[in-house]
Design a protein around this motif. Structure first.
Motif, PDB file in Angstrom:
ATOM      1  N   PHE A  51     -23.846 -16.763 -51.169  1.00  0.00           N
ATOM      2  CA  PHE A  51     -24.352 -15.395 -51.277  1.00  0.00           C
ATOM      3  C   PHE A  51     -25.632 -15.350 -52.111  1.00  0.00           C
ATOM      4  CE2 PHE A  51     -24.556 -11.398 -53.634  1.00  0.00           C
ATOM      5  CZ  PHE A  51     -24.546 -10.473 -52.605  1.00  0.00           C
ATOM      6  N   LEU A  52     -25.632 -16.017 -53.256  1.00  0.00           N
ATOM      7  CA  LEU A  52     -26.818 -16.017 -54.119  1.00  0.00           C
ATOM      8  C   LEU A  52     -27.990 -16.709 -53.448  1.00  0.00           C
ATOM      9  CD1 LEU A  52     -25.352 -16.713 -57.675  1.00  0.00           C
ATOM     10  CD2 LEU A  52     -26.348 -14.591 -56.813  1.00  0.00           C
ATOM     11  N   PHE A  53     -27.714 -17.762 -52.692  1.00  0.00           N
ATOM     12  CA  PHE A  53     -28.796 -18.445 -51.975  1.00  0.00           C
ATOM     13  C   PHE A  53     -29.425 -17.505 -50.955  1.00  0.00           C
ATOM     14  CE2 PHE A  53     -30.287 -21.389 -48.581  1.00  0.00           C
ATOM     15  CZ  PHE A  53     -31.269 -22.029 -49.314  1.00  0.00           C
ATOM     16  N   GLY A  54     -28.590 -16.746 -50.235  1.00  0.00           N
ATOM     17  CA  GLY A  54     -29.125 -15.776 -49.282  1.00  0.00           C
ATOM     18  C   GLY A  54     -29.933 -14.689 -49.963  1.00  0.00           C
ATOM     19  N   VAL A  55     -29.442 -14.208 -51.110  1.00  0.00           N
ATOM     20  CA  VAL A  55     -30.177 -13.188 -51.860  1.00  0.00           C
ATOM     21  C   VAL A  55     -31.531 -13.728 -52.313  1.00  0.00           C
ATOM     22  CG1 VAL A  55     -30.193 -11.850 -53.998  1.00  0.00           C
ATOM     23  CG2 VAL A  55     -28.120 -11.947 -52.607  1.00  0.00           C
ATOM     24  N   SER A  56     -31.559 -14.978 -52.768  1.00  0.00           N
ATOM     25  CA  SER A  56     -32.823 -15.558 -53.228  1.00  0.00           C
ATOM     26  C   SER A  56     -33.828 -15.662 -52.092  1.00  0.00           C
ATOM     27  CB  SER A  56     -32.562 -16.940 -53.839  1.00  0.00           C
ATOM     28  OG  SER A  56     -32.148 -17.869 -52.857  1.00  0.00           O
ATOM     29  N   MET A  57     -33.357 -15.956 -50.883  1.00  0.00           N
ATOM     30  CA  MET A  57     -34.264 -16.029 -49.726  1.00  0.00           C
ATOM     31  C   MET A  57     -34.827 -14.646 -49.400  1.00  0.00           C
ATOM     32  SD  MET A  57     -32.281 -18.708 -47.216  1.00  0.00           S
ATOM     33  CE  MET A  57     -33.696 -18.908 -46.148  1.00  0.00           C
ATOM     34  N   VAL A  58     -33.969 -13.636 -49.417  1.00  0.00           N
ATOM     35  CA  VAL A  58     -34.439 -12.271 -49.121  1.00  0.00           C
ATOM     36  C   VAL A  58     -35.404 -11.797 -50.203  1.00  0.00           C
ATOM     37  CG1 VAL A  58     -33.705  -9.866 -48.847  1.00  0.00           C
ATOM     38  CG2 VAL A  58     -32.362 -11.698 -47.817  1.00  0.00           C
ATOM     39  N   TYR A  59     -35.071 -12.077 -51.461  1.00  0.00           N
ATOM     40  CA  TYR A  59     -35.955 -11.674 -52.563  1.00  0.00           C
ATOM     41  C   TYR A  59     -37.297 -12.404 -52.494  1.00  0.00           C
ATOM     42  CZ  TYR A  59     -37.844 -11.225 -57.267  1.00  0.00           C
ATOM     43  OH  TYR A  59     -38.675 -10.981 -58.331  1.00  0.00           O
ATOM     44  N   GLY A  60     -37.261 -13.670 -52.125  1.00  0.00           N
ATOM     45  CA  GLY A  60     -38.503 -14.425 -52.025  1.00  0.00           C
ATOM     46  C   GLY A  60     -39.442 -13.883 -50.964  1.00  0.00           C
ATOM     47  N   LEU A  61     -38.882 -13.315 -49.893  1.00  0.00           N
ATOM     48  CA  LEU A  61     -39.704 -12.788 -48.801  1.00  0.00           C
ATOM     49  C   LEU A  61     -40.108 -11.335 -49.017  1.00  0.00           C
ATOM     50  CD1 LEU A  61     -37.815 -14.371 -45.783  1.00  0.00           C
ATOM     51  CD2 LEU A  61     -40.124 -14.938 -46.540  1.00  0.00           C
TER      52      LEU A  61
END
Length: 473
Positions: free
Chosen positions: A169-179
């Motif tokens: 979940f945190l990895f997915g959040v980091s990808m969305v936040y990065g974009l």
């Protein structure tokens, strides 16, 4: 003009009461611990009153978008607290019997409920993750409270799977936040809807990893391995709590993700929901067929029902989430009653874990047997119970979107799934008990509530429109 305190007052009451009970337990003797129970129940009643009053309060967003207060969150919190209230009522006597009537049990439950309430009202990913972890961490300790090997194994499996899901979940959040450069759910949804950010493949990868966290909280395939072990290894009051209350929080999590954050990504979300739903329905029903342990059977049954919940998400958005809400509403009350019956037939020395423990229940206690049959019929989706309409609305929704083949597949699996519910009914009404049957695990008042619970399931099955309208808020 409303003060901002009214919006977070339910969470404050739960947090303060959890801390107060923890300290109060140091100064109260063991024979007066019943006071702790009444403090917890009193706090639930007070919160229900607050939430009833809050229905008149307009939607509000607090703490720079971190906390959302709307009709959806009010309804789910009301339902969550109501179910927790009944869980404590059902469990009171049995907690005494198995020496778990301790402040730690109530504190852990309250802290987990606090996490659920935060999750339901989360407006950004930081608050979202805070609620998610606060929901989960107390549950690991609740499972292991009776300190045996099976409980230790179940808690460890739950913890490992939960850690993996949190990482994904945190990895997915980091990808969305990065974009996007945002953590606010509505802001991310706006960028996806209005901008060209959706064209970047990273958003889809982020969605998949975030969706994995949702799948785990529901106990759907492929993050389902913890469910039957936790149901079997936990004390029945803990199984009752885990099998009902967190499902409401998971629905709130789904709403915030699927409607508030990724509402534009319709096709991709539908694909993920259908895949997870099909696998969950298949695995849950097939594996439940071979179970003789009723707690594991209901655990696999829960996986199958989660499949239906994911089917209900197809086409769901902020204006059309009533089908999923109605299904969760019916499932939670049906499971509440079924586990209440299991608890009622258990004693200090022996849990009613196996199907043969139900032999002759319907012959010795006809009313009790009929009520259990109502719960099982509801879980199987057989009329005139509420479960029939819950499944009917889901299938009707799928047909409206053109998934005819999928509906046929679901119907076939549902027919197969009805078999293991009928095994329990057969044991109650057609088998004779060798050792007799006694209702020892619940008080007379809780016994009456279980009967009313069954009557309510029957009533909703005959007149579903009011509850469906309530779920359309």
């Amino acid at each position: 003009m409303y003060s901002g305190v009214i919006f977070i007052l339910p969470e404050l009451v739960i947090a303060v009461m959890a801390c107060f009970i923890l300290i109060f337990d140091l100064f109260v003797s063991s024979n007066k611990r019943y006071i702790i129970y009444y403090l917890a129940q009193g706090s639930f009643l007070f919160i229900l009153f607050i939430l009833s009053y809050s229905m008149k309060v307009p939607k509000c967003i607090l703490f720079d978008g971190a906390f959302v207060f709307d009709s959806f969150s009010i309804f789910l919190k009301f339902l969550l607290i109501l179910i927790a209230f009944f869980v404590f009522l059902y469990s009171k006597k049995y907690l005494f019997l198995i020496d778990l009537f301790k402040s730690e049990y109530f504190v852990l439950c309250l802290l987990s409920i606090l996490g659920m309430m935060i999750l339901i009202s989360s407006g950004d990913f930081i608050t979202f993750y805070l609620g998610l972890e606060l929901l989960s961490l107390p549950l690991y300790s609740l499972i292991i409270m009776n300190k045996n090997y099976i409980s230790s194994e179940a808690a460890m499996k739950f913890f490992i799977m939960g850690s993996i899901a949190s990482g994904l979940f945190l990895f997915g959040v980091s990808m969305v936040y990065g974009l996007t450069g945002l953590i606010e759910l509505k802001g991310i949804n706006y960028l996806i809807t209005e901008g060209d950010i959706f064209s970047q493949i990273g958003i889809l990868y982020g969605l998949v990893f975030i969706f994995a966290g949702l799948v785990f909280k529901f106990g759907a395939v492929p993050f389902h391995m913890w469910v039957p072990d936790v149901y079997e290894g936990s004390p029945i009051p803990v199984t009752l709590f885990i099998g009902t209350v967190p499902k409401i929080a998971a629905l709130g999590m789904a709403y915030r993700l699927l409607s508030d954050t990724f509402s534009y990504v319709t096709n991709e979300i539908e694909f993920l929901c259908i895949i997870s739903g099909v696998l969950s329905l298949f695995v849950g029903n097939i594996f439940a067929l071979t179970q003789s342990n009723i707690k594991r059977l209901l655990g696999y049954s829960a996986i199958a029902h989660v499949g239906f919940i994911f089917f209900a998400f197809v086409g769901s958005n902020s204006n059309n989430f009533s089908i999923a809400m109605f299904y969760v509403f019916v499932y939670v009350f049906s499971s509440l009653g079924a586990f209440g019956v299991v608890m009622a037939l258990s004693s200090k020395l022996k849990e009613a874990q196996f199907i043969f423990n139900f032999n002759g229940v319907g012959l010795i206690y006809p009313v009790f047997g009929i009520v259990m049959a109502i719960f099982l019929f509801s879980l199987a989706g057989i009329p005139p119970t509420a479960g029939f309409y819950a499944k009917f609305f889901v299938l009707k929704n799928l047909i409206s979107y053109g998934y005819i083949e999928l509906v046929i597949f679901i119907l076939l699996l549902s027919v197969i799934g009805a078999y293991y519910y009928l095994k329990i009914i057969k044991a109650m009404f057609f088998n004779v008990s060798d050792n007799g049957v006694e209702i020892l695990g619940v008080s007379n008042f809780a016994f009456l509530l279980i009967l009313l619970n069954g009557a309510f399931i029957l009533y909703v099955g005959m007149f579903p429109s009011y509850i469906l309208q309530l779920c359309s808020l």
